[in-house]
Design a protein around this motif. Structure first.
Motif, PDB file in Angstrom:
ATOM      1  N   THR A  43      -4.586 -51.099  -9.667  1.00  0.00           N
ATOM      2  CA  THR A  43      -3.932 -50.161  -9.329  1.00  0.00           C
ATOM      3  C   THR A  43      -4.733 -49.245  -8.104  1.00  0.00           C
ATOM      4  N   ARG A  44      -5.962 -49.042  -8.139  1.00  0.00           N
ATOM      5  CA  ARG A  44      -6.595 -48.121  -7.120  1.00  0.00           C
ATOM      6  C   ARG A  44      -6.788 -49.028  -5.771  1.00  0.00           C
ATOM      7  N   PRO A  45      -7.000 -50.215  -5.813  1.00  0.00           N
ATOM      8  CA  PRO A  45      -6.880 -50.822  -4.465  1.00  0.00           C
ATOM      9  C   PRO A  45      -5.543 -50.945  -3.745  1.00  0.00           C
ATOM     10  N   LEU A  46      -4.563 -50.943  -4.567  1.00  0.00           N
ATOM     11  CA  LEU A  46      -3.280 -51.169  -4.227  1.00  0.00           C
ATOM     12  C   LEU A  46      -2.809 -49.589  -3.663  1.00  0.00           C
ATOM     13  N   LEU A  47      -3.284 -48.705  -4.465  1.00  0.00           N
ATOM     14  CA  LEU A  47      -2.549 -47.347  -3.996  1.00  0.00           C
ATOM     15  C   LEU A  47      -3.507 -47.015  -2.678  1.00  0.00           C
ATOM     16  N   CYS A  48      -4.915 -47.347  -2.381  1.00  0.00           N
ATOM     17  CA  CYS A  48      -5.574 -47.099  -1.226  1.00  0.00           C
ATOM     18  C   CYS A  48      -4.811 -47.762   0.095  1.00  0.00           C
ATOM     19  N   GLU A  49      -4.356 -49.016  -0.387  1.00  0.00           N
ATOM     20  CA  GLU A  49      -3.752 -49.857   0.759  1.00  0.00           C
ATOM     21  C   GLU A  49      -2.553 -49.065   1.079  1.00  0.00           C
ATOM     22  N   PHE A  50      -1.839 -48.537  -0.051  1.00  0.00           N
ATOM     23  CA  PHE A  50      -0.583 -47.506   0.386  1.00  0.00           C
ATOM     24  C   PHE A  50      -0.901 -46.201   1.309  1.00  0.00           C
ATOM     25  N   ALA A  51      -2.096 -45.757   1.007  1.00  0.00           N
ATOM     26  CA  ALA A  51      -2.371 -44.394   1.476  1.00  0.00           C
ATOM     27  C   ALA A  51      -2.510 -44.726   3.220  1.00  0.00           C
ATOM     28  N   ASN A  52      -3.238 -46.038   3.288  1.00  0.00           N
ATOM     29  CA  ASN A  52      -3.618 -46.496   4.664  1.00  0.00           C
ATOM     30  C   ASN A  52      -2.356 -46.790   5.667  1.00  0.00           C
ATOM     31  N   LEU A  53      -1.291 -47.470   4.774  1.00  0.00           N
ATOM     32  CA  LEU A  53      -0.124 -47.789   5.337  1.00  0.00           C
ATOM     33  C   LEU A  53       0.616 -46.655   5.868  1.00  0.00           C
ATOM     34  N   ALA A  54       0.742 -45.585   4.637  1.00  0.00           N
ATOM     35  CA  ALA A  54       1.304 -44.492   4.829  1.00  0.00           C
ATOM     36  C   ALA A  54       1.072 -43.627   5.995  1.00  0.00           C
ATOM     37  N   ALA A  55      -0.199 -43.608   6.155  1.00  0.00           N
ATOM     38  CA  ALA A  55      -0.792 -42.473   6.908  1.00  0.00           C
ATOM     39  C   ALA A  55      -0.278 -42.456   8.498  1.00  0.00           C
ATOM     40  N   PRO A  56       0.135 -43.666   9.155  1.00  0.00           N
ATOM     41  CA  PRO A  56       0.705 -43.648  10.416  1.00  0.00           C
ATOM     42  C   PRO A  56       2.091 -43.208  10.322  1.00  0.00           C
ATOM     43  N   LEU A  57       2.835 -43.398   9.233  1.00  0.00           N
ATOM     44  CA  LEU A  57       4.254 -43.174   9.112  1.00  0.00           C
ATOM     45  C   LEU A  57       4.473 -41.670   8.952  1.00  0.00           C
ATOM     46  N   ARG A  58       3.425 -40.879   8.622  1.00  0.00           N
ATOM     47  CA  ARG A  58       3.655 -39.291   8.567  1.00  0.00           C
ATOM     48  C   ARG A  58       4.115 -38.637   9.732  1.00  0.00           C
ATOM     49  N   GLU A  59       5.098 -37.972   9.689  1.00  0.00           N
ATOM     50  CA  GLU A  59       5.739 -37.284  10.970  1.00  0.00           C
ATOM     51  C   GLU A  59       5.592 -35.925  10.776  1.00  0.00           C
ATOM     52  N   PRO A  60       4.773 -35.302  11.883  1.00  0.00           N
ATOM     53  CA  PRO A  60       4.689 -33.924  11.962  1.00  0.00           C
ATOM     54  C   PRO A  60       6.106 -33.247  12.234  1.00  0.00           C
ATOM     55  N   GLY A  61       6.202 -32.043  11.815  1.00  0.00           N
ATOM     56  CA  GLY A  61       7.271 -31.135  12.308  1.00  0.00           C
ATOM     57  C   GLY A  61       7.859 -30.487  11.266  1.00  0.00           C
ATOM     58  N   MET A  62       9.012 -29.642  11.374  1.00  0.00           N
ATOM     59  CA  MET A  62       9.724 -28.934  10.271  1.00  0.00           C
ATOM     60  C   MET A  62      10.664 -29.885   9.538  1.00  0.00           C
ATOM     61  N   THR A  63      10.858 -29.683   8.356  1.00  0.00           N
ATOM     62  CA  THR A  63      11.489 -30.341   7.470  1.00  0.00           C
ATOM     63  C   THR A  63      12.817 -29.799   7.384  1.00  0.00           C
ATOM     64  N   GLY A  64      14.114 -30.342   7.051  1.00  0.00           N
ATOM     65  CA  GLY A  64      15.238 -29.854   6.890  1.00  0.00           C
ATOM     66  C   GLY A  64      15.238 -29.071   5.543  1.00  0.00           C
ATOM     67  N   PHE A  65      14.418 -29.380   4.532  1.00  0.00           N
ATOM     68  CA  PHE A  65      14.439 -28.531   3.448  1.00  0.00           C
ATOM     69  C   PHE A  65      12.967 -28.165   3.114  1.00  0.00           C
ATOM     70  N   ALA A  66      12.683 -26.797   3.299  1.00  0.00           N
ATOM     71  CA  ALA A  66      11.157 -26.564   3.229  1.00  0.00           C
ATOM     72  C   ALA A  66      11.181 -26.022   1.695  1.00  0.00           C
ATOM     73  N   MET A  67       9.967 -25.800   1.261  1.00  0.00           N
ATOM     74  CA  MET A  67       9.785 -25.550   0.028  1.00  0.00           C
ATOM     75  C   MET A  67      10.298 -24.161  -0.386  1.00  0.00           C
ATOM     76  N   ARG A  68      11.127 -23.776  -1.589  1.00  0.00           N
ATOM     77  CA  ARG A  68      11.339 -22.529  -2.156  1.00  0.00           C
ATOM     78  C   ARG A  68      10.433 -22.138  -3.122  1.00  0.00           C
ATOM     79  N   PRO A  69      10.434 -20.951  -3.455  1.00  0.00           N
ATOM     80  CA  PRO A  69       9.319 -20.378  -4.217  1.00  0.00           C
ATOM     81  C   PRO A  69       9.867 -20.995  -5.698  1.00  0.00           C
TER      82      PRO A  69
END
Lengths: 73, 515
Positions: free
Chosen positions: B489-515
């Motif tokens: 599980t850990r090796p696979l999740l670390c692979e996921f985190a590395n694949l996900a990193a460049p896919l993260r898109e900065p900016g405002m989201t349509g739905f921000a957190m509500r309290p």
């Protein structure tokens, strides 16, 4: 002697009593097993000591926050 | 002639401001086990990094010649500083000045702190210790009029939830608007014993016939269990420590990405015991927090909301140094079945992850929604449906590991089914519309009713159906993509985190957190 109330964090039914009044318990040792969502949920003693009293019997329905046992450390 | 006299005057006024409410009030603050607002700021921020704004705002007294004779600072201290080297905005109530009440405030200071965080795109930490901005009826005599209430600064307060990380720390007794400021944050906590929170405090509540102490009415454990705040800590020092830790996982604002930290841990670490983490006996529970700790970077799990929504575990962690939002099920609470409060917790958490571009890892073991009368009374399906909506609105990379059960609507909410199924299942996986144990009575009602020996027939049907229960049969049909050795599980999740990193898109989201 400090005594500690052991309460249930969930609602369920008392499936099995593992310790009776007077028994000694270790910290994290199971006193009572509840049944909820078809699972056995152990209710453990937070401290080592002696079970001073049990507040439930097998088959009882318990609610959130209901007293299960009192343990004396 | 230089401007030295004016600079001397400025320094004198600053000095007067630093006295806060005066030695007597400061002593009372300390005797109550509380730090002053200035001590709090010093301990929260990197040493010597505080740059105060509006230090000399307050109420001055002058003699007949127009010379300053006395000065009482406004009861809100704020400015900029650094936490672990990163700039932040901090603002705190000064309880030594009129108990932090609104009538001693210069309201625009609080609003300024909110706006500064928003426009400079800096995380905001609110140190809350007072009645906030609401004021007292004493203002009637001073103003000789009343007013239509407005929640000052709430445009910024709300907007900040979609722009910058906001932390609310309850460090004293807070009521009214102060309470709302505490909880309108991405992460909030209260300090046990010194902190209380109310809509209205004991004197007002006593008029309803409820004679309660501060602790009985609005103690920290009450609010942590109600989910009004996320956590309770034992000291102010711990509150500051958790604030620094929380912010370390987040970007400074939504226009940036969460920062990677150095990873000391081996990404290929395989914990042997994971192969037996889930008991073969389906009725037996296991410790999901231990599983989480075993698969994330060592020591990186930062749990939030431990006392609320027990069936769901939420927290931040790192995988190969990348900040990730981690969801887990706790089988010890209703077998991981979603209660109304668990669903509310999930909604807020997904919104948090989506707002700050944190990829999500979900270690899922969900037998469905909690069933029964109480579940209906609690409106579980409404809150569950909101969690589903949050899940389907989320755009961050998502990876699910099904550790055991996945049943019904809540089980299906382990991920968004129309996105790429980036998911794994442990060999202990057990899934379907309804668990066999409960489903037989419903599906075979007429056969069971007509049977001479319903019990025997039930057992026969159960035995027959159990043969189809193996997750390998599901994988044959590619309805489960991958069954994995839990130790991987850990090796696979670390692979996921590395694949996900460049896919993260900065900016405002349509739905921000509500309290």
């Amino acid at each position: 002697m400090p005594s500690k109330n052991v309460v249930s964090e969930i609602a369920g039914s008392v499936w099995k009593i593992e310790k009776k009044a007077g028994d000694t318990v270790e910290a994290e040792e199971t006193i009572v097993i509840l049944e909820s969502m078809k699972m056995e949920i152990p209710i453990a003693s937070p401290i080592a000591g002696k079970v001073a009293s049990l507040a439930v019997t097998e088959g009882d329905m318990v609610d959130v926050d209901q007293l299960i046992a009192v343990v004396e450390g | 002639m230089s401007w030295q006299p004016e600079i001397d005057e400025l320094r004198r006024r600053e000095e007067l401001a630093r006295r806060m409410g005066g030695p007597e009030k400061v002593k009372r603050q300390h005797d109550g086990g509380k730090l002053t607002v200035r001590e709090r700021i010093d301990r929260l921020l990197d040493k010597g990094s505080f740059h105060e704004v509006g230090a000399i705002a307050g109420k001055a007294t002058y003699d007949d010649e127009g010379a300053l004779t006395d000065f009482l600072p406004a009861n809100f201290v704020m400015g900029r500083g650094r936490i672990e080297g990163r700039p932040v905005v901090v603002g705190g109530d000064d309880f030594t000045v009129r108990g932090g009440a609104g009538d001693a405030a210069i309201g625009s200071k609080q609003v300024y702190a909110e706006q500064m965080a928003n426009e400079l795109r800096l995380p905001l930490v609110r140190l809350i210790d007072g009645t906030g901005g609401g004021g007292s009826v004493k203002s009637l005599e001073i103003d000789q009029r009343t007013y239509v209430p407005a929640n000052q600064g709430w445009d910024w307060v709300t907007d900040n939830l979609g722009k910058v990380p906001v932390v609310g720390l309850g460090l004293g007794s807070v009521a009214g608007l102060g309470s709302a400021r505490l909880v309108t944050s991405h992460y909030s906590l209260m300090v046990r014993e010194i902190s209380h929170m109310f809509i209205a405090g004991p004197p007002l509540v006593a008029r309803l016939g409820q004679n309660l102490t501060k602790e009985e009415l609005g103690g920290s454990d009450i609010h942590a269990r109600a989910g009004a705040v996320d956590d309770v800590v034992d000291s102010e020092e711990e509150a500051f420590e958790r604030t620094r830790a929380f912010l370390s996982y987040l970007p400074s604002n939504v226009f940036e990405l969460p920062p990677r930290a150095a990873c000391e841990d081996d990404v290929d670490r395989r914990e042997e015991w994971l192969i037996e983490a889930v008991p073969r006996d389906r009725r037996k529970v296991y410790d999901m927090r231990k599983v989480i700790a075993a698969v994330v970077d060592t020591g990186s799990f930062f749990e939030m909301g431990r006392k609320y929504g027990g069936p769901v575990i939420t927290g931040l962690c790192r995988l190969d140094g990348w900040p990730v939002a981690i969801l887990g099920s706790d089988p010890r609470f209703y077998g991981g079945g979603w209660t109304a409060d668990a669903a509310i917790k999930v909604t807020r958490f997904i919104d948090l992850a989506n707002t700050f571009h944190l990829p999500v890892v979900n270690l899922s073991d969900v037998p469905g929604f909690l069933i029964g009368k109480q579940a209906e009374v609690d409106g579980t399906i409404r809150h569950g449906a909101r969690a589903l909506a949050a899940l389907y609105q989320a755009r961050v990379p998502w990876c699910t590991v099904i550790t055991r059960r996945s049943f019904g609507v809540a089980g299906a909410a382990h991920g968004n089914h129309v996105r790429l199924h980036y998911r794994y299942a442990w060999p202990s996986a057990d899934w379907g519309s309804l668990p066999i144990e409960g489903g037989i009575e419903a599906a075979y009602r007429s056969e069971l009713a007509a049977a001479e020996d319903p019990k025997a027939l039930h057992a026969e049907i159960e035995e027959r159906l159990n043969r189809y229960r193996s997750p390998f049969r599901t994988a044959e049909a590619f309805l489960a993509e991958e069954i994995i050795d839990p130790r991987d599980t850990r090796p696979l999740l670390c692979e996921f985190a590395n694949l996900a990193a460049p896919l993260r898109e900065p900016g405002m989201t349509g739905f921000a957190m509500r309290p």
